[in-house]
Design a protein around this motif. Structure first.
Motif, PDB file in Angstrom:
ATOM      1  N   ARG A   1     -48.725 -84.085 -39.032  1.00 55.68           N
ATOM      2  CA  ARG A   1     -48.166 -84.232 -40.607  1.00 55.68           C
ATOM      3  C   ARG A   1     -48.742 -83.120 -41.433  1.00 55.68           C
ATOM      4  NH1 ARG A   1     -44.676 -85.692 -43.978  1.00 55.68           N
ATOM      5  NH2 ARG A   1     -45.237 -86.798 -45.775  1.00 55.68           N
ATOM      6  N   VAL A   2     -49.942 -82.664 -41.153  1.00 58.94           N
ATOM      7  CA  VAL A   2     -50.555 -81.619 -41.923  1.00 58.94           C
ATOM      8  C   VAL A   2     -49.462 -80.174 -41.625  1.00 58.94           C
ATOM      9  CG1 VAL A   2     -52.622 -79.753 -41.901  1.00 58.94           C
ATOM     10  CG2 VAL A   2     -52.882 -82.066 -41.938  1.00 58.94           C
ATOM     11  N   THR A   3     -49.074 -80.076 -40.363  1.00 62.45           N
ATOM     12  CA  THR A   3     -48.280 -78.716 -40.193  1.00 62.45           C
ATOM     13  C   THR A   3     -47.066 -79.236 -41.095  1.00 62.45           C
ATOM     14  OG1 THR A   3     -48.939 -78.956 -37.983  1.00 62.45           O
ATOM     15  CG2 THR A   3     -46.856 -77.785 -38.543  1.00 62.45           C
ATOM     16  N   GLU A   4     -46.282 -80.277 -40.883  1.00 61.90           N
ATOM     17  CA  GLU A   4     -45.181 -80.439 -41.863  1.00 61.90           C
ATOM     18  C   GLU A   4     -45.476 -80.195 -43.258  1.00 61.90           C
ATOM     19  OE1 GLU A   4     -41.626 -83.743 -40.860  1.00 61.90           O
ATOM     20  OE2 GLU A   4     -43.344 -84.440 -41.845  1.00 61.90           O
ATOM     21  N   LEU A   5     -46.462 -80.810 -43.891  1.00 63.14           N
ATOM     22  CA  LEU A   5     -46.485 -80.435 -45.283  1.00 63.14           C
ATOM     23  C   LEU A   5     -46.815 -79.090 -45.424  1.00 63.14           C
ATOM     24  CD1 LEU A   5     -48.794 -83.753 -45.722  1.00 63.14           C
ATOM     25  CD2 LEU A   5     -46.527 -83.151 -46.694  1.00 63.14           C
ATOM     26  N   ALA A   6     -47.560 -78.431 -44.762  1.00 65.62           N
ATOM     27  CA  ALA A   6     -48.153 -77.094 -44.903  1.00 65.62           C
ATOM     28  C   ALA A   6     -46.611 -75.961 -44.899  1.00 65.62           C
ATOM     29  CB  ALA A   6     -49.174 -76.452 -43.963  1.00 65.62           C
ATOM     30  N   VAL A   7     -45.875 -76.333 -43.993  1.00 65.76           N
ATOM     31  CA  VAL A   7     -44.682 -75.635 -43.962  1.00 65.76           C
ATOM     32  C   VAL A   7     -43.655 -75.669 -45.095  1.00 65.76           C
ATOM     33  CG1 VAL A   7     -42.654 -74.905 -42.669  1.00 65.76           C
ATOM     34  CG2 VAL A   7     -44.602 -75.591 -41.472  1.00 65.76           C
ATOM     35  N   VAL A   8     -43.706 -77.096 -45.648  1.00 65.30           N
ATOM     36  CA  VAL A   8     -42.978 -77.423 -46.867  1.00 65.30           C
ATOM     37  C   VAL A   8     -43.572 -76.699 -47.883  1.00 65.30           C
ATOM     38  CG1 VAL A   8     -42.369 -79.325 -48.345  1.00 65.30           C
ATOM     39  CG2 VAL A   8     -42.021 -79.670 -45.818  1.00 65.30           C
ATOM     40  N   ALA A   9     -44.720 -76.851 -47.964  1.00 67.64           N
ATOM     41  CA  ALA A   9     -45.425 -75.751 -49.176  1.00 67.64           C
ATOM     42  C   ALA A   9     -45.126 -74.438 -49.250  1.00 67.64           C
ATOM     43  CB  ALA A   9     -46.951 -76.331 -49.153  1.00 67.64           C
ATOM     44  N   ILE A  10     -45.105 -73.876 -47.988  1.00 62.89           N
ATOM     45  CA  ILE A  10     -44.862 -72.513 -47.833  1.00 62.89           C
ATOM     46  C   ILE A  10     -43.441 -72.273 -48.152  1.00 62.89           C
ATOM     47  CG2 ILE A  10     -44.349 -70.760 -46.395  1.00 62.89           C
ATOM     48  CD1 ILE A  10     -47.030 -71.445 -44.827  1.00 62.89           C
ATOM     49  N   ASP A  11     -42.797 -73.184 -48.025  1.00 61.89           N
ATOM     50  CA  ASP A  11     -41.018 -73.041 -48.288  1.00 61.89           C
ATOM     51  C   ASP A  11     -41.184 -72.918 -49.911  1.00 61.89           C
ATOM     52  OD1 ASP A  11     -38.360 -73.452 -48.576  1.00 61.89           O
ATOM     53  OD2 ASP A  11     -38.305 -75.590 -48.144  1.00 61.89           O
ATOM     54  N   HIS A  12     -41.854 -73.970 -50.434  1.00 61.44           N
ATOM     55  CA  HIS A  12     -41.653 -74.153 -51.970  1.00 61.44           C
ATOM     56  C   HIS A  12     -42.143 -72.638 -52.493  1.00 61.44           C
ATOM     57  CE1 HIS A  12     -40.427 -78.156 -52.549  1.00 61.44           C
ATOM     58  NE2 HIS A  12     -41.649 -78.701 -51.883  1.00 61.44           N
ATOM     59  N   LEU A  13     -43.214 -72.089 -51.934  1.00 54.28           N
ATOM     60  CA  LEU A  13     -44.073 -70.903 -52.600  1.00 54.28           C
ATOM     61  C   LEU A  13     -43.087 -69.627 -52.355  1.00 54.28           C
ATOM     62  CD1 LEU A  13     -47.470 -71.402 -51.532  1.00 54.28           C
ATOM     63  CD2 LEU A  13     -46.613 -71.714 -53.563  1.00 54.28           C
ATOM     64  N   CYS A  14     -42.155 -69.649 -51.400  1.00 55.63           N
ATOM     65  CA  CYS A  14     -41.206 -68.623 -51.164  1.00 55.63           C
ATOM     66  C   CYS A  14     -40.095 -68.736 -51.956  1.00 55.63           C
ATOM     67  CB  CYS A  14     -40.698 -68.622 -49.544  1.00 55.63           C
ATOM     68  SG  CYS A  14     -42.029 -68.217 -48.528  1.00 55.63           S
ATOM     69  N   GLY A  15     -40.251 -69.366 -52.932  1.00 54.96           N
ATOM     70  CA  GLY A  15     -39.063 -69.529 -53.964  1.00 54.96           C
ATOM     71  C   GLY A  15     -39.390 -68.633 -55.089  1.00 54.96           C
ATOM     72  N   CYS A  16     -40.549 -67.993 -55.274  1.00 55.52           N
ATOM     73  CA  CYS A  16     -41.139 -66.881 -55.973  1.00 55.52           C
ATOM     74  C   CYS A  16     -41.315 -65.809 -55.447  1.00 55.52           C
ATOM     75  CB  CYS A  16     -41.908 -67.296 -56.946  1.00 55.52           C
ATOM     76  SG  CYS A  16     -43.640 -67.524 -56.126  1.00 55.52           S
TER      77      CYS A  16
ATOM     78  N   LEU B   1     -49.695 -80.153 -53.817  1.00 55.42           N
ATOM     79  CA  LEU B   1     -48.973 -78.924 -53.892  1.00 55.42           C
ATOM     80  C   LEU B   1     -47.610 -78.983 -53.595  1.00 55.42           C
ATOM     81  CD1 LEU B   1     -51.184 -76.302 -51.604  1.00 55.42           C
ATOM     82  CD2 LEU B   1     -50.798 -76.219 -54.117  1.00 55.42           C
ATOM     83  N   CYS B   2     -47.025 -79.855 -52.740  1.00 51.21           N
ATOM     84  CA  CYS B   2     -45.754 -79.956 -52.639  1.00 51.21           C
ATOM     85  C   CYS B   2     -45.156 -80.812 -53.896  1.00 51.21           C
ATOM     86  CB  CYS B   2     -45.460 -80.899 -51.292  1.00 51.21           C
ATOM     87  SG  CYS B   2     -45.644 -80.083 -49.737  1.00 51.21           S
ATOM     88  N   ARG B   3     -45.876 -81.555 -54.554  1.00 50.32           N
ATOM     89  CA  ARG B   3     -45.452 -82.262 -55.531  1.00 50.32           C
ATOM     90  C   ARG B   3     -45.382 -81.217 -56.982  1.00 50.32           C
ATOM     91  NH1 ARG B   3     -41.991 -85.609 -58.394  1.00 50.32           N
ATOM     92  NH2 ARG B   3     -43.017 -86.865 -59.864  1.00 50.32           N
ATOM     93  N   LEU B   4     -46.274 -80.410 -56.950  1.00 43.76           N
ATOM     94  CA  LEU B   4     -46.387 -79.464 -58.169  1.00 43.76           C
ATOM     95  C   LEU B   4     -45.489 -78.266 -58.052  1.00 43.76           C
ATOM     96  CD1 LEU B   4     -50.522 -79.350 -58.725  1.00 43.76           C
ATOM     97  CD2 LEU B   4     -48.627 -80.496 -60.007  1.00 43.76           C
TER      98      LEU B   4
END
Length: 430
Positions: free
Chosen positions: A311-326, A278-281
């Motif tokens: 690590r799961v928490t870190e990746l999940a927050v990064v993914a939410i950060d990306h999704l908040c870009g829309c 998800l973080c990559r896409l």
């Protein structure tokens, strides 16, 4: 000298029978191009598992073609003779090393021998790979082996049957227990994963199989948790080497299945891999919107509520950060009853990177969706208090800048609110 207990008494082992790495008697002595002899298991672990490229004794750098050691039959016979003379239990004669001819024969048998031969070849290749790192390298280096595994995955994962349980064989495949029979696709996926294909090999798979990403979508839809785990791990490796032009064009179905791996909690390893994907896409094309439409925001928030590992928490927050870009991602985060609260909660609790991503996601909401209801919720669930804390501690310069910008932009609503604790108002930026 090392001492070995025998039926008679403790005997001293000559130093030249001992491996320089393990300091134990060499069961399968092999010699490098430097002239130093080691036990095969020890030197292969040093070179291939641990990633060193030098001879441990001489420290000379070894070229790639110098890392395959030569069996030292003379020393092995001397060791066996010494063991016999001193009544020490002899080591069994090591089996001859696997060569690519055997793998090529299995691949040909699997390709041209029908479904039964294909399954038998797969099982044998799987057993060979599981036996040792050397065997794994041999299979990976055999021309056609990876292509054969890919073809099996494609053949058995994109079935055109109208029903998932069309016959008894399909029913048996979904019984996901340790005693169930693995399907050919699952066996091939497990071998592909264990081979750890190089970037070049992954590129070649994508180049030679235009529809392989669609094949992985089919794998991720299978009821077997093992198949889905192998599939998402392989997808993680592939997205790591895919060009941006290809990442931009991934299908909505693929994004949806990645999100389902997270929401279904397939396994801890699979969830981490799905978060990486998800973080990559998400930074590319309309993948953010595809992920939001697949329910990614809710799945990520629920994952954070379960207090997963660091690590799961870190990746999940990064993914939410990306999704908040829309806009769609911000809307879903605000709409979730625990969305804003759990994102702010993770700031300052995991890592500087997590704090920065959490603050950036909150900043996107405060900047683009500053409705009175949202502003009041950020105040009541502790977002404002957390932003004030970010200003007081070493949370990273970029996080501090964004926190200060938010606090100043909405000071009229937040600064004098009775919902803000009195002791925090003293830290509010002017």
């Amino acid at each position: 000298m090392m001492q070995v207990s025998s039926s008679a008494a403790a005997v001293e082992v000559p130093h030249y029978f001992l491996c320089p790495i393990s300091l134990e008697v060499m069961r399968d002595p092999v010699t490098l191009s430097t002239g130093i002899t080691y036990d095969r298991a020890s030197i292969e672990r040093w070179l291939f598992s641990d990633g060193h490229d030098t001879c441990p004794v001489t420290r000379r750098t070894l070229a790639p073609d110098e890392r395959e050691a030569t069996p030292n039959h003379t020393l092995r016979r001397l060791t066996q003779a010494w063991c016999a003379a001193h009544q020490v239990e002899r080591f069994p004669t090591p089996r001859p090393p696997l060569d690519s001819c055997r793998i090529s024969a299995l691949v040909d048998e699997g390709r041209h021998g029908g479904n039964g031969k294909e399954a038998a070849a797969l099982r044998e290749i799987k057993a060979i790979v599981a036996e040792s790192d050397r065997n794994r390298r041999c299979v990976k280096a055999t021309p056609g082996a990876v292509d054969f595994l890919v073809s099996v995955v494609s053949k058995h994962s994109t079935s055109s049957k109208s029903s998932q349980f069309a016959d008894q064989d399909d029913f048996l495949e979904v019984l996901d227990s340790p005693t169930s029979t693995s399907s050919p696709a699952e066996d091939a996926l497990s071998v592909l994963y264990s081979l750890k294909p190089s970037e070049r090999s992954l590129d070649q798979i994508l180049e030679r199989n235009d529809d392989f990403l669609d094949t992985l979508v089919s794998v991720l839809r299978r009821p077997s948790y093992r198949s889905r785990t192998y599939g998402i791990l392989l997808l993680k490796a592939m997205t790591a080497v895919m060009a941006s032009s290809r990442l931009t064009t991934v299908s909505a179905d693929l994004v949806q299945e990645v999100v389902r791996v997270v929401s279904d909690r397939v396994s801890s390893k699979a969830v981490r891999a799905a978060l990486h994907v998800l973080c990559r896409l998400c930074p590319w094309g309309r993948n953010r919107v595809k992920a939001v439409e697949a329910g990614a925001v809710a799945a990520l928030v629920e994952l954070l509520l379960d207090e997963g590992g660091r690590r799961v928490t870190e990746l999940a927050v990064v993914a939410i950060d990306h999704l908040c870009g829309c806009a769609e991602g911000r809307s879903d985060l605000v709409a979730h009853p625990a969305g804003l609260a759990v994102v702010s909660k993770k700031a300052m609790r995991v890592s500087l990177a997590t704090t920065e991503s959490a603050v950036r996601a909150l900043h996107a909401v405060a900047r683009h969706s500053p409705t009175p209801a949202v502003m009041q919720e950020m105040l009541s669930v502790g977002v404002v208090a957390k932003l004030l804390l970010v200003l007081q501690v070493d949370a990273g310069e970029r996080a501090r800048v964004r926190a200060k910008e938010m606090l100043k932009a909405h000071a009229r609503v937040w600064k004098d609110s009775p919902c803000l604790q009195a002791h925090l108002k003293a830290f509010y930026p002017c």
